[in-house]
Design a protein around this motif. Structure first.
Motif, PDB file in Angstrom:
ATOM      1  N   UNK A  33       0.846  -1.194   0.000  1.00 41.91           N
ATOM      2  CA  UNK A  33       0.000   0.000   0.000  1.00 41.91           C
ATOM      3  C   UNK A  33       0.882   1.245   0.000  1.00 41.91           C
ATOM      4  N   UNK A  34       0.417   2.292  -0.667  1.00 40.42           N
ATOM      5  CA  UNK A  34       1.082   3.577  -0.506  1.00 40.42           C
ATOM      6  C   UNK A  34       0.025   4.673  -0.338  1.00 40.42           C
ATOM      7  N   UNK A  35       0.451   5.787   0.208  1.00 40.38           N
ATOM      8  CA  UNK A  35      -0.428   6.943   0.284  1.00 40.38           C
ATOM      9  C   UNK A  35       0.356   8.197  -0.031  1.00 40.38           C
ATOM     10  N   UNK A  36      -0.332   9.176  -0.570  1.00 42.29           N
ATOM     11  CA  UNK A  36       0.274  10.452  -0.915  1.00 42.29           C
ATOM     12  C   UNK A  36      -0.771  11.537  -0.723  1.00 42.29           C
ATOM     13  N   UNK A  37      -0.295  12.726  -0.456  1.00 37.57           N
ATOM     14  CA  UNK A  37      -1.203  13.850  -0.309  1.00 37.57           C
ATOM     15  C   UNK A  37      -1.781  14.229  -1.678  1.00 37.57           C
ATOM     16  N   UNK A  38      -3.072  14.538  -1.762  1.00 37.66           N
ATOM     17  CA  UNK A  38      -3.638  14.988  -3.029  1.00 37.66           C
ATOM     18  C   UNK A  38      -3.266  16.430  -3.372  1.00 37.66           C
TER      19      UNK A  38
END
Length: 456
Positions: free
Chosen positions: A153-158
């Motif tokens: 999984x990864x996450x990034x700021x929009x």
């Protein structure tokens, strides 16, 4: 660093044999397989590795002695585990490995035990950050236990308020067999006792983590959320795999969270988190003296760098081919232009050395038509037509094609703040295997299912 708040629950402990707990709200009922954390920790020792100073170690003994917790787990004797944590960077310094070994020193057989963790995701400065960052499937694993599937999984700021991307890689032999993106789960607090205080009788509550349920959803947090009428996604039973078991998962596919802003005074609508679990079948036998190893890797990258993906990471190229297609997509949050390049074999391409490669071969020139921030991938057909390259790829031998992207910086007045960029940034590198030999294991059995090899 703008990761001001990144909290994690402690090691969670569950049992396959534990009785289900029932909880009801608004006419809806949930049943939970209780996950408990240590109620006492002793003999804590944190130190640097004697041989490698970049390795940090933490040892301790964890106890579950509270009779209510033991009752929830279906046990009578106390749980005592010796825990050894190791935190170390990868050789290239781009990833951090978290390893944990737990040893049963309880004096009893704890087979059926399983372990879990919850990581609360948050981006931005304290008190002004984004607590509902969208979660996505990461790149396809090229090898390892998750070969051919997203490795984590990864996450990034929009937005660029906190321009980072954080990756969690579960593709290792000791990685969790179960993981998911979900809402932050605050837990279940059942009353377990009444005590007399100076002001009267008060209730004493236990704390139970709620990310394993019979249905695979939990109603404890915001049970009436219109976007999640069945509750937030969790693991369906102690063996449930969550998003890790999604056979249709694709790289960069959204898992949970919209990144939408909170307009009220309560928690954001998709306050996201990552849950992971090492299931009872993965732990296996856990008698007194047995040990079990767990691990996962994490890394932080600039969110302004491009991201490239390939639709397939394996190609069979016939010797008669007149063109080779490697379709995929490229994304860039803030740059309007990015070039996708390829290299066949040679020195392995990395994010660190890609910019220094001479005579780069262009696969696709990406051009956004809207101002940043961008939210969509630009797809490409990826046709390789160069005669010399086709001669290599059609020789029937195994090859590796490296794909990477480099964006075009733009800090002119036409680019709105804060999306200006002064230097070119390089993407991740995708490896595509060409004509890689397949390995097939054949097990011969008789009509009763017994292995034929056992008969000779």
């Amino acid at each position: 660093m703008d990761f001001a708040t990144f909290s994690a629950y402690g090691l969670g402990i569950g049992f396959a044999q534990a009785p289900w707990l029932t909880w009801s709200v608004s006419g809806k009922t949930d049943q939970y397989s209780p996950i408990i954390q240590f109620d006492d920790i002793k003999h804590i020792h944190m130190y640097r590795d004697a041989n490698t100073s970049s390795i940090l170690r933490l040892d301790y003994d964890g106890y579950v002695t509270n009779p209510y917790y033991l009752q929830y787990l279906g046990l009578t004797g106390a749980i005592v585990l010796h825990v050894q944590n190791t935190l170390q960077p990868s050789r290239d310094g781009r990833q951090m490995a978290m390893a944990e070994r737990v040893t049963n020193i309880s004096g009893q057989d704890l087979t059926g035990i399983y372990f879990g963790r919850q990581l609360d995701t948050y981006l931005g400065p304290r008190d002004a950050g984004l607590d509902n960052v969208p979660l996505y499937f990461s790149a396809i694993a090229q090898d390892g236990p998750r070969e051919g599937k997203p490795q984590g999984i990864y996450f990034r700021s929009p937005t660029l308020d906190s321009p980072y991307t954080m990756q969690f890689n579960f593709n290792s032999g000791n990685g969790p067999d179960s993981w998911s993106g979900t809402h932050y789960l605050s837990g279940y607090y059942p009353d377990v006792a009444q005590i007399n205080a100076g002001s009267g009788v008060i209730s004493v509550a236990a704390k139970v983590n709620d990310y394993v349920t019979k249905t695979g959803y939990t109603l404890l947090d915001q049970p009436d959320n219109a976007d999640h009428p069945n509750g937030y996604p969790v693991f369906a039973g102690p063996e449930g795999k969550g998003d890790a078991g999604d056979a249709n998962a694709k790289p960069d596919q959204p898992i949970f969270g919209s990144g939408s802003s909170n307009t009220g005074n309560g928690p954001p609508p998709d306050d996201s988190a990552i849950i992971m679990k090492w299931s009872p079948s993965q732990v296996g036998s856990f008698k007194d003296g047995d040990s079990f190893d767990m691990s996962f890797n994490s890394s932080i990258n600039m969110g302004t760098a491009p991201v490239v993906r390939a639709d397939d990471t394996y190609l069979h190229v016939p010797t008669t081919a007149t063109t080779v297609a490697i379709p995929g997509g490229v994304f860039d949050l803030n740059s309007n232009r990015a070039a996708v390049y390829y290299q066949i074999d040679g020195t392995p391409v990395t994010t660190a050395n890609a910019g220094d490669i001479a005579n780069k071969k262009t696969l696709y020139n990406a051009q956004y038509t809207t101002d940043p921030p961008h939210s969509d991938y630009l797809n490409f057909a990826g046709q390789i037509t160069n005669t010399a390259d086709l001669k290599i790829l059609t020789d029937g031998k195994a090859h590796t094609v490296y794909l990477y992207a480099i964006d075009t910086p733009d800090s002119t007045s036409t680019v709105p703040d804060p999306y200006k960029q002064d230097i070119a940034l390089t993407s991740n590198v995708v490896q595509v295997a060409v004509n890689k030999p397949a390995q097939v294991d054949i097990n011969l059995v008789d009509e009763n299912g017994a292995a034929l090899a056992d008969r000779w």
